[in-house]
Design an enzyme around this catalytic site. Structure first.
Site, mmCIF file in Angstrom:
data_model
loop_
_atom_site.group_PDB
_atom_site.id
_atom_site.type_symbol
_atom_site.label_atom_id
_atom_site.label_comp_id
_atom_site.label_asym_id
_atom_site.label_seq_id
_atom_site.Cartn_x
_atom_site.Cartn_y
_atom_site.Cartn_z
ATOM 1 N N GLU B 66 0.793 -1.222 0.000
ATOM 2 C CA GLU B 66 0.000 0.000 0.000
ATOM 3 C C GLU B 66 0.827 1.274 0.000
ATOM 4 O O GLU B 66 0.335 2.338 -0.370
ATOM 5 C CB GLU B 66 -0.957 0.004 1.200
ATOM 6 N N GLU B 115 -4.247 6.696 -2.714
ATOM 7 C CA GLU B 115 -3.190 7.637 -2.473
ATOM 8 C C GLU B 115 -2.630 7.399 -1.070
ATOM 9 O O GLU B 115 -3.364 7.015 -0.172
ATOM 10 C CB GLU B 115 -3.733 9.057 -2.557
#
Lengths: 229, 229
Positions: B66, B115
DNA sequence: CCAAAAGTGTTTCACGTACACCCATGC
DNA sequence: GCATGGGTGTACGTGAAACACTTTTGG
């Protein structure tokens, strides 16, 4: 086999190291396993977490089912997820430790445990699974935490003498403390309430009884006070 | 739906609070959720534990997937199993916290995160799930632990000045420290190696660089030494 | 030469530690 | 009256906290 999932899931259990204290020293409550794996070996109490109960509730429930203990001090220790810790399948366990007043509690065995017994910390059998390691971690946590949090009182009767309090610390920390310094320090904190009672049935001068004042402890803590032995 | 069990099982995830430090202060790495639930909200990185990986491995893997972070300091925080913490189903999460050297790491978003961004600790958005609470617990743990374990070095470059070291403690503990007393104390411990280098590109006298001597720290610890700020 | 931060010692006070005797009580 | 543990005070040393000036370097 009613429950199906897209991905394989580890089983989830709780296990609980239960500490108790008596005149002989620090004890741990173990159960003899009635089922495989490790049938006949001693283990710390625990079992599977149900899908509709919180982790704390699961720990309390298992403790009651296997040992009859209720309303004990309980705190999460750590979670162990080593791949091969259970020979049957992948099992992740949330470990807890509990502190009980031995004087108040009767212990009984039940359900899938054949027997529940208190063992002295310095005379423990080899345990099932990785319970030796969990027990060791719990003991280290207890030794560390008892010094800066007033959790030791959970091992004593509600009314206790300063001698009992000091002995509790000496046993857990495994070193002797100076009587005068200890009394000065603990009384100076102002978290003990002196009672109008003394201990009974002793063959010498009876010692005064005290009670831990939790409300006062919290009040002082908010003002920056730090408990420390 | 290939996996079937006799009893319902909670899903098991890992979540990780990532702390970083720069000139502006303490930062936390958050990801914007690309999927429901809480789509578009910020969350701490994490994901499901696979049945064939340990908890630590799962945390490291999720962090890399991630955010691109590798080889960070990682420590288990606690495990949260509140019944309704995830609207989809029962999910138990093992929370971790990580410390990274911001100067060394580039951060990237990936997989189901849209993001990844660093947020200042004093300017955090409301987070998905119960991640606010987990973040708060992680911060309390960091504040407590940084004082008696040399984990703060994980937030600094390998070579650092005493001023950087002191600032790190001041930021995390949120109070000022006395320069002379700090230097006396930390140098007196003997766990810093003085290098033959000074900082570069500063518009004033350059400060000497030091390195944390882990081997010496371990040696001293075995002899009863306790790190404490 | 000026600005900016590096680097350095001493004094004071609080607290931890070491230590020994008298007192109250039950038998 | 004796055995047993309860209860108390002081002196010393260590370490934390407060505190200000000189030095070095770059611009």
């Amino acid at each position: 086999m009613a429950y199906k999932y897209e991905f394989a899931r580890p089983a989830l259990t709780v296990d609980c190291v239960v500490f108790g204290l008596d005149d002989e020293g620090l004890k741990v409550l173990l159960i003899e396993r009635a089922l495989e794996p490790f049938r006949g070996r001693w283990a710390i109490p625990g079992g599977f977490v149900r899908v509709d109960e919180s982790l704390d509730d699961a720990a309390l429930r298992e403790l009651q089912e296997e040992t009859g203990l209720k309303k004990v001090f309980l705190e999460q220790l750590c979670t162990v997820g080593t791949l091969d810790r259970d020979p049957r399948e992948r099992v992740v366990t949330v470990a807890y430790y509990a502190l009980v007043r031995l004087s108040n509690h009767r212990v009984q065995a039940a359900t899938d445990a054949r027997e529940a017994l208190w063992f002295a910390m310095d005379d423990l059998p080899t345990l099932a699974f990785d319970h030796d390691q969990i027990l060791e971690s719990a003991y280290e946590r207890l030794q560390a935490k008892v010094r800066y949090q007033p959790i030791g009182f959970e091992l004593l009767p509600n009314k206790f003498t300063l001698r009992q309090l000091q002995s509790m610390y000496e046993i857990i920390l495994d070193r002797e403390l100076d009587k005068r310094n200890f009394r000065k320090k603990i009384l100076g904190m102002g978290v003990l309430t002196e009672l109008d009672e003394v201990e009974a049935d002793v063959a010498h001068r009876a010692a005064r009884l005290y009670r831990f004042n939790k409300a006062e402890y919290r009040r002082l803590t908010k003002q920056g006070f730090n408990f420390e032995i």
